[in-house]
Scaffold this motif. Sequence first.
Motif, PDB file in Angstrom:
ATOM      1  N   TYR A  33       0.820  -1.216   0.000  1.00  0.00           N
ATOM      2  CA  TYR A  33       0.000   0.000   0.000  1.00  0.00           C
ATOM      3  C   TYR A  33       0.854   1.267   0.000  1.00  0.00           C
ATOM      4  N   SER A  39      -3.807  -0.549  -4.150  1.00  0.00           N
ATOM      5  CA  SER A  39      -5.048  -0.105  -3.507  1.00  0.00           C
ATOM      6  C   SER A  39      -5.272  -0.798  -2.164  1.00  0.00           C
ATOM      7  N   TYR A  40      -6.234  -0.282  -1.419  1.00  0.00           N
ATOM      8  CA  TYR A  40      -6.666  -0.864  -0.144  1.00  0.00           C
ATOM      9  C   TYR A  40      -7.009  -2.337  -0.329  1.00  0.00           C
ATOM     10  N   TRP A  41      -7.817  -2.642  -1.348  1.00  0.00           N
ATOM     11  CA  TRP A  41      -8.283  -4.007  -1.556  1.00  0.00           C
ATOM     12  C   TRP A  41      -7.170  -4.933  -2.033  1.00  0.00           C
ATOM     13  N   TYR A  89     -13.010  -6.747   6.333  1.00  0.00           N
ATOM     14  CA  TYR A  89     -12.576  -5.564   5.592  1.00  0.00           C
ATOM     15  C   TYR A  89     -13.738  -4.776   5.006  1.00  0.00           C
ATOM     16  N   LEU A  93     -13.560  -0.615   6.597  1.00  0.00           N
ATOM     17  CA  LEU A  93     -13.400   0.640   5.854  1.00  0.00           C
ATOM     18  C   LEU A  93     -14.531   1.632   6.121  1.00  0.00           C
ATOM     19  N   ARG A  97     -14.040   5.094   8.281  1.00  0.00           N
ATOM     20  CA  ARG A  97     -14.398   6.383   7.660  1.00  0.00           C
ATOM     21  C   ARG A  97     -15.394   7.135   8.532  1.00  0.00           C
ATOM     22  N   LYS A 107      -7.062  10.312   2.734  1.00  0.00           N
ATOM     23  CA  LYS A 107      -7.503   8.969   2.370  1.00  0.00           C
ATOM     24  C   LYS A 107      -6.466   7.909   2.765  1.00  0.00           C
ATOM     25  N   GLU A 111      -7.309   4.853   5.294  1.00  0.00           N
ATOM     26  CA  GLU A 111      -7.226   3.474   4.819  1.00  0.00           C
ATOM     27  C   GLU A 111      -6.182   2.662   5.585  1.00  0.00           C
ATOM     28  N   ASN A 112      -5.098   3.285   6.033  1.00  0.00           N
ATOM     29  CA  ASN A 112      -4.132   2.582   6.890  1.00  0.00           C
ATOM     30  C   ASN A 112      -4.781   2.187   8.206  1.00  0.00           C
ATOM     31  N   ALA A 114      -7.990   1.783   8.684  1.00  0.00           N
ATOM     32  CA  ALA A 114      -8.998   0.768   8.347  1.00  0.00           C
ATOM     33  C   ALA A 114      -8.360  -0.610   8.183  1.00  0.00           C
TER      34      ALA A 114
END
Length: 137
Positions: A33, A39-41, A89, A93, A97, A107, A111-112, A114
């Motif tokens: 990441y 990406s996150y996913w 997951y 997320l 948020r 962002k 996301e880190n 999350a």
Amino acid sequence: MQKKQLFDKTFLTFLVVGIVNTAFGTAIMFVLYNAFGCSYWVSSFCDYFFGSILSYFLNKHFTFHYQGTDWRSIVKFALNIVVCYLIAYSIALPLTRWCLESMHLSKPVVENVAMLVGTGLFMLINYLGQKFFAFKR
């Protein structure tokens, strides 16, 4: 017949194995990441893909002392991982948020955080899935 406890000595072993496995997978996730811009996913998926391979062997042999060598245990383990990953997951997320929205963080920071929340959620539900489904005797 002895009643199966939710948290017994296997839970402590699971936690120790989990520390090793989580360090391995989480390192992969955060490097992908933050260093490679995945990406996150994609980052979290790679964590669980590679971490699950390690987890399968460690938990099969050390945590649950499962002697089976059939494909059924592998399929059940993989199914458990996929379901736990998607639940953890998918919750992490939006929950992160929502919790951090008033802080107006970037962002990548959200996301880190999350991904850390997802890791915690995953560990809890994964233990239950492995104990009562994947390696159930």
